[in-house]
Scaffold this active site. Structure first.
Site, PDB file in Angstrom:
ATOM      1  N   GLN A  50       2.783   4.792  11.786  1.00 18.63           N
ATOM      2  CA  GLN A  50       4.002   4.434  11.075  1.00 18.63           C
ATOM      3  C   GLN A  50       5.239   5.045  11.729  1.00 18.63           C
ATOM      4  O   GLN A  50       6.308   4.434  11.759  1.00 18.63           O
ATOM      5  CB  GLN A  50       3.905   4.876   9.610  1.00 18.63           C
ATOM      6  CG  GLN A  50       2.851   4.156   8.800  1.00 18.63           C
ATOM      7  CD  GLN A  50       3.112   2.667   8.686  1.00 18.63           C
ATOM      8  OE1 GLN A  50       4.251   2.235   8.562  1.00 18.63           O
ATOM      9  NE2 GLN A  50       2.058   1.874   8.757  1.00 18.63           N
ATOM     10  N   HIS A  70      11.924  -5.538  10.324  1.00 16.84           N
ATOM     11  CA  HIS A  70      10.599  -5.380  10.925  1.00 16.84           C
ATOM     12  C   HIS A  70      10.685  -5.789  12.389  1.00 16.84           C
ATOM     13  O   HIS A  70      11.253  -6.826  12.717  1.00 16.84           O
ATOM     14  CB  HIS A  70       9.582  -6.259  10.183  1.00 16.84           C
ATOM     15  CG  HIS A  70       8.161  -6.012  10.562  1.00 16.84           C
ATOM     16  ND1 HIS A  70       7.569  -6.605  11.655  1.00 16.84           N
ATOM     17  CD2 HIS A  70       7.213  -5.214  10.005  1.00 16.84           C
ATOM     18  CE1 HIS A  70       6.315  -6.202  11.757  1.00 16.84           C
ATOM     19  NE2 HIS A  70       6.073  -5.353  10.766  1.00 16.84           N
ATOM     20  N   LYS A  99       7.770   3.454  14.498  1.00 19.06           N
ATOM     21  CA  LYS A  99       8.927   2.624  14.146  1.00 19.06           C
ATOM     22  C   LYS A  99      10.210   3.439  14.225  1.00 19.06           C
ATOM     23  O   LYS A  99      11.234   2.980  14.744  1.00 19.06           O
ATOM     24  CB  LYS A  99       8.762   2.058  12.734  1.00 19.06           C
ATOM     25  CG  LYS A  99       7.536   1.187  12.544  1.00 19.06           C
ATOM     26  CD  LYS A  99       7.340   0.835  11.073  1.00 19.06           C
ATOM     27  CE  LYS A  99       6.047   0.077  10.834  1.00 19.06           C
ATOM     28  NZ  LYS A  99       5.811  -0.208   9.399  1.00 19.06           N
ATOM     29  N   ASP A 112       0.822  -1.204   0.000  1.00 17.87           N
ATOM     30  CA  ASP A 112       0.000   0.000   0.000  1.00 17.87           C
ATOM     31  C   ASP A 112       0.862   1.261   0.000  1.00 17.87           C
ATOM     32  O   ASP A 112       2.084   1.202  -0.211  1.00 17.87           O
ATOM     33  CB  ASP A 112      -1.000  -0.023   1.166  1.00 17.87           C
ATOM     34  CG  ASP A 112      -0.361   0.182   2.534  1.00 17.87           C
ATOM     35  OD1 ASP A 112       0.868   0.358   2.618  1.00 17.87           O
ATOM     36  OD2 ASP A 112      -1.097   0.162   3.541  1.00 17.87           O
ATOM     37  N   HIS A 113       0.237   2.402   0.258  1.00 18.48           N
ATOM     38  CA  HIS A 113       0.876   3.707   0.139  1.00 18.48           C
ATOM     39  C   HIS A 113       1.853   4.011   1.267  1.00 18.48           C
ATOM     40  O   HIS A 113       2.537   5.038   1.232  1.00 18.48           O
ATOM     41  CB  HIS A 113      -0.199   4.800   0.108  1.00 18.48           C
ATOM     42  CG  HIS A 113      -1.119   4.742   1.290  1.00 18.48           C
ATOM     43  ND1 HIS A 113      -2.061   3.744   1.438  1.00 18.48           N
ATOM     44  CD2 HIS A 113      -1.234   5.524   2.387  1.00 18.48           C
ATOM     45  CE1 HIS A 113      -2.713   3.925   2.580  1.00 18.48           C
ATOM     46  NE2 HIS A 113      -2.234   4.988   3.170  1.00 18.48           N
ATOM     47  N   THR A 114       1.971   3.126   2.272  1.00 19.26           N
ATOM     48  CA  THR A 114       2.900   3.375   3.372  1.00 19.26           C
ATOM     49  C   THR A 114       4.261   2.735   3.128  1.00 19.26           C
ATOM     50  O   THR A 114       5.143   2.841   3.987  1.00 19.26           O
ATOM     51  CB  THR A 114       2.333   2.835   4.700  1.00 19.26           C
ATOM     52  OG1 THR A 114       2.244   1.404   4.645  1.00 19.26           O
ATOM     53  CG2 THR A 114       0.956   3.427   4.986  1.00 19.26           C
ATOM     54  N   ARG A 115       4.453   2.103   2.005  1.00 20.36           N
ATOM     55  CA  ARG A 115       5.693   1.365   1.734  1.00 20.36           C
ATOM     56  C   ARG A 115       6.496   2.002   0.602  1.00 20.36           C
ATOM     57  O   ARG A 115       5.956   2.716  -0.245  1.00 20.36           O
ATOM     58  CB  ARG A 115       5.374  -0.090   1.377  1.00 20.36           C
ATOM     59  CG  ARG A 115       4.578  -0.844   2.443  1.00 20.36           C
ATOM     60  CD  ARG A 115       5.358  -0.949   3.744  1.00 20.36           C
ATOM     61  NE  ARG A 115       4.706  -1.833   4.704  1.00 20.36           N
ATOM     62  CZ  ARG A 115       4.221  -1.451   5.882  1.00 20.36           C
ATOM     63  NH1 ARG A 115       4.277  -0.174   6.227  1.00 20.36           N
ATOM     64  NH2 ARG A 115       3.667  -2.319   6.709  1.00 20.36           N
ATOM     65  N   HIS A 118       0.227 -11.359  15.227  1.00 17.41           N
ATOM     66  CA  HIS A 118       1.065 -10.367  15.892  1.00 17.41           C
ATOM     67  C   HIS A 118       1.199 -10.644  17.388  1.00 17.41           C
ATOM     68  O   HIS A 118       2.207 -10.269  18.003  1.00 17.41           O
ATOM     69  CB  HIS A 118       0.501  -8.972  15.668  1.00 17.41           C
ATOM     70  CG  HIS A 118       0.802  -8.403  14.310  1.00 17.41           C
ATOM     71  ND1 HIS A 118       1.085  -9.186  13.217  1.00 17.41           N
ATOM     72  CD2 HIS A 118       0.861  -7.112  13.872  1.00 17.41           C
ATOM     73  CE1 HIS A 118       1.301  -8.414  12.170  1.00 17.41           C
ATOM     74  NE2 HIS A 118       1.177  -7.147  12.543  1.00 17.41           N
ATOM     75  N   LYS A 159       4.658 -12.143   3.973  1.00 18.19           N
ATOM     76  CA  LYS A 159       4.003 -11.120   4.799  1.00 18.19           C
ATOM     77  C   LYS A 159       3.006 -10.282   3.984  1.00 18.19           C
ATOM     78  O   LYS A 159       2.064  -9.709   4.551  1.00 18.19           O
ATOM     79  CB  LYS A 159       5.039 -10.225   5.464  1.00 18.19           C
ATOM     80  CG  LYS A 159       4.496  -9.322   6.551  1.00 18.19           C
ATOM     81  CD  LYS A 159       5.632  -8.612   7.280  1.00 18.19           C
ATOM     82  CE  LYS A 159       5.077  -7.695   8.362  1.00 18.19           C
ATOM     83  NZ  LYS A 159       4.275  -6.593   7.826  1.00 18.19           N
ATOM     84  N   HIS A 204      -4.122  -1.196   7.876  1.00 19.93           N
ATOM     85  CA  HIS A 204      -4.105   0.216   7.488  1.00 19.93           C
ATOM     86  C   HIS A 204      -5.428   0.582   6.812  1.00 19.93           C
ATOM     87  O   HIS A 204      -6.238  -0.276   6.487  1.00 19.93           O
ATOM     88  CB  HIS A 204      -2.951   0.491   6.519  1.00 19.93           C
ATOM     89  CG  HIS A 204      -1.619   0.037   7.020  1.00 19.93           C
ATOM     90  ND1 HIS A 204      -0.544  -0.186   6.192  1.00 19.93           N
ATOM     91  CD2 HIS A 204      -1.189  -0.253   8.273  1.00 19.93           C
ATOM     92  CE1 HIS A 204       0.493  -0.591   6.904  1.00 19.93           C
ATOM     93  NE2 HIS A 204       0.126  -0.642   8.170  1.00 19.93           N
TER      94      HIS A 204
END
Length: 416
Positions: free
Chosen positions: A291, A172, A294, A70-73, A198, A182, A107
Site C-alpha cells: 500500500q 488511482h 502509492k 476492506d481494512h486498507t481503505r 490491470h 471497481k 489483498h
C-alpha cells in the site's frame, strides 16, 4: 527552526528543519466535511443519480449482496451500511437474504475482528458477512469483456440477484479513481481477472479522466456483465470524514463523485523540491509496503531528479503481497526489475516495478518497521527515525537553502 508532525502507523513522527530550509506543505485541498452524515446518506438514497431507488430495485429481487471495502481503505462503511440495508429491506428482501462481502481483491482476507470493525457490530451480528476470494475455484465466470478479460467473480457475488457496490472515491494510479464498479471488479474478482484487467495499464490508455481510461472502461464492462446495478460511494478527507456521498447508476453516480474527488486530492505542489518528506498517511495507508508504494509514487512526482524522498510508512504487516515480496527479494537492480516487468504484466510485480522507477529517479530514505535489508533490497536506505532520514537528505544537498516539501498524507496527495 520549523517542526512538523507526520502520521506513522497509529502514532506520529516529528521532524525539525534547520533555519534556511524553504519548507512548504503539500496536502489535499481543504473541503469542509458534512455536519450530519446521516442526513447526507439519506439524501442520496432518496435521490439516486441515473437510477430508481435501491428499494425499488430490490422489489424485483430475492436476495442481495452488498460489497464493501476492506481494512486498507478509508471508507466509513460502518456509518452508511445500515442505511443501505434498511433501504433493501424496505424493498422486500429479508435480512436473512442479504450478505455483506468484503472486497479483498488481491489483498489478504480481513480477520473476523476486522470485518466486525469494518461493518459495525450491529450488521456483523445480523447479516452474513464474509470475505471474497481471488482463487479461481471460488469464482464463477460470467463472460468476457471486449478487451479479452475473463470475468471471474466470487461465487456469492456472481449468484446474487442484486449486487450493490460501495466504497470511497480517490485517485488511482491505474483506474483513474477508485470506487464505482471497481468494488466488484477487481474487488471480488479472481486473480486471473485482476491480472488481465490491470495488465491493460501497460498496453492501454491510462488517463486521470475515468471516461478515457482503459483499465476503468474494462472493469466497468466486466461489472456490467456481472450484473452490477447500483453503487454507493463517498468522498472523504484525509481524516476519513465524510465530504459528500453519491448513489445510483454505477457509472453516472461514480463520475459525479470523481469530479469532487479530483478537486480534493489533486493539487499544485509548486516547483520540484530538493527534498520531499512524506508520510503514507498512517493507518490504513501504511499497513504494508504494498500500500505504501502509492505514497512513494506521489512523493517522487514532487522531487527533483537526483533529489531525496524521506518516507515514513510503518508497514506493520510487512510486504502485504507474496508476489511483490518475491520480486523484491530476487535481488535484481532497478533496470533488471523493469526489464523483467516489460516482458509481461505480473500482479504484485507491478509494485516492484513502480518502486524501481522511483529509485531510478531519486534517493529514497525509508522509515518503517521492516528489517533494514528489506529497504535495501528495494534500493532504499533504511533509517530508524524520520528526523534521521531528513538529516541524511539534508547532508546530500549542495545549498544552505534547500527546497523541502512536506507531505503528511502522501497516499492521498496527487500532483496536477
Amino acid at each position: 527552526m520549523s517542526s512538523f508532525l507526520l502520521p506513522y502507523g497509529s502514532t506520529f513522527e516529528k521532524i525539525s528543519l534547520p533555519p534556511g530550509c524553504k519548507a512548504r506543505l503539500f496536502t489535499p485541498n481543504l473541503v469542509e466535511p458534512v455536519e450530519n452524515p446521516a442526513s447526507e446518506i439519506k439524501r442520496v438514497l432518496d435521490e439516486p443519480i441515473g437510477s430508481v431507488r435501491l428499494s425499488e430495485l430490490a422489489g424485483a429481487k430475492k436476495n442481495a449482496v452488498i460489497i464493501v471495502s476492506d481494512h486498507t481503505r478509508l471508507a466509513p462503511t460502518q456509518i452508511f451500511l445500515p442505511y443501505l440495508v434498511e433501504e433493501i429491506v424496505r424493498g422486500g428482501i429479508s435480512t436473512d437474504d442479504i450478505a455483506v462481502v468484503v472486497a479483498t481483491g488481491a489483498h489478504r482476507p480481513a480477520a473476523g475482528a476486522e470485518v466486525r470493525e469494518i461493518v459495525g457490530a450491529e450488521i456483523y451480528n445480523t447479516l452474513e458477512c464474509l470475505n471474497s476470494s481471488q482463487e479461481p475455484q471460488d469464482c464463477v465466470e460470467v463472460g468476457r469483456t471486449s478487451r479479452g478479460t475473463p470475468v471471474q467473480v466470487f461465487h456469492r457475488v456472481a449468484k446474487a440477484d442484486m449486487k450493490v457496490a460501495t466504497g470511497n472515491i480517490e485517485p488511482h494510479w491505474m483506474a483513474s479513481f477508485s470506487g464505482g464498479a471497481k468494488a466488484l471488479v477487481p474487488g471480488t474478482a479472481s486473480r486471473v481477472t485482476i491480472e488481465k484487467n490491470h495488465a491493460l495499464s501497460v498496453v492501454g490508455h491510462i488517463s486521470r479522466d475515468p471516461g478515457q481510461n482503459t483499465v476503468r472502461a474494462d472493469l466497468e464492462e466486466a461489472a456490467a456483465l456481472a450484473g452490477l446495478e447500483f453503487v454507493f460511494n463517498v468522498v472523504v478527507d484525509h481524516h476519513g470524514r465524510l465530504l459528500k456521498a453519491f448513489a445510483g447508476h454505477p457509472v453516472q453516480a461514480h463520475r459525479a463523485g470523481c469530479r469532487l474527488a479530483g478537486r480534493v486530492y489533486y493539487a499544485d505542489p509548486g516547483p520540484p523540491a530538493d527534498i520531499v518528506v512524506a508520510s503514507a498517511g498512517g493507518v490504513p495507508k501504511d499497513q504494508n509496503l504494498y500500500q505504501a508504494i502509492k505514497a512513494l509514487q506521489n512523493a517522487a512526482a514532487v522531487v527533483k531528479p537526483g533529489g531525496t524522498v524521506a518516507l515514513a510508512a510503518r508497514c506493520r504487516e510487512g510486504y502485504g503481497n507474496h508476489v511483490f515480496r518475491g520480486w523484491v527479494e530476487a535481488g535484481r537492480s532497478e533496470a533488471e526489475t523493469l526489464e523483467r516487468f516489460s516482458r509481461g504484466f505480473v500482479l504484485g510485480g507491478h509494485k516492484a516495478a513502480a518502486a524501481a522507477r522511483v529509485t531510478q529517479k531519486c534517493r529514497v530514505h525509508l522509515v518503517s518497521g521492516l528489517p533494514g535489508q528489506v529497504a535495501e533490497m528495494l534500493h532504499c536506505r533504511p533509517y530508524r527515525s524520520l528526523q534521521q532520514a531528513v538529516e541524511g537528505a539534508l547532508g546530500r544537498v549542495k545549498t544552505d537553502n534547500p527546497d523541502v516539501v512536506i507531505m503528511p498524507y502522501a497516499g492521498l496527495t496527487f500532483c496536477w
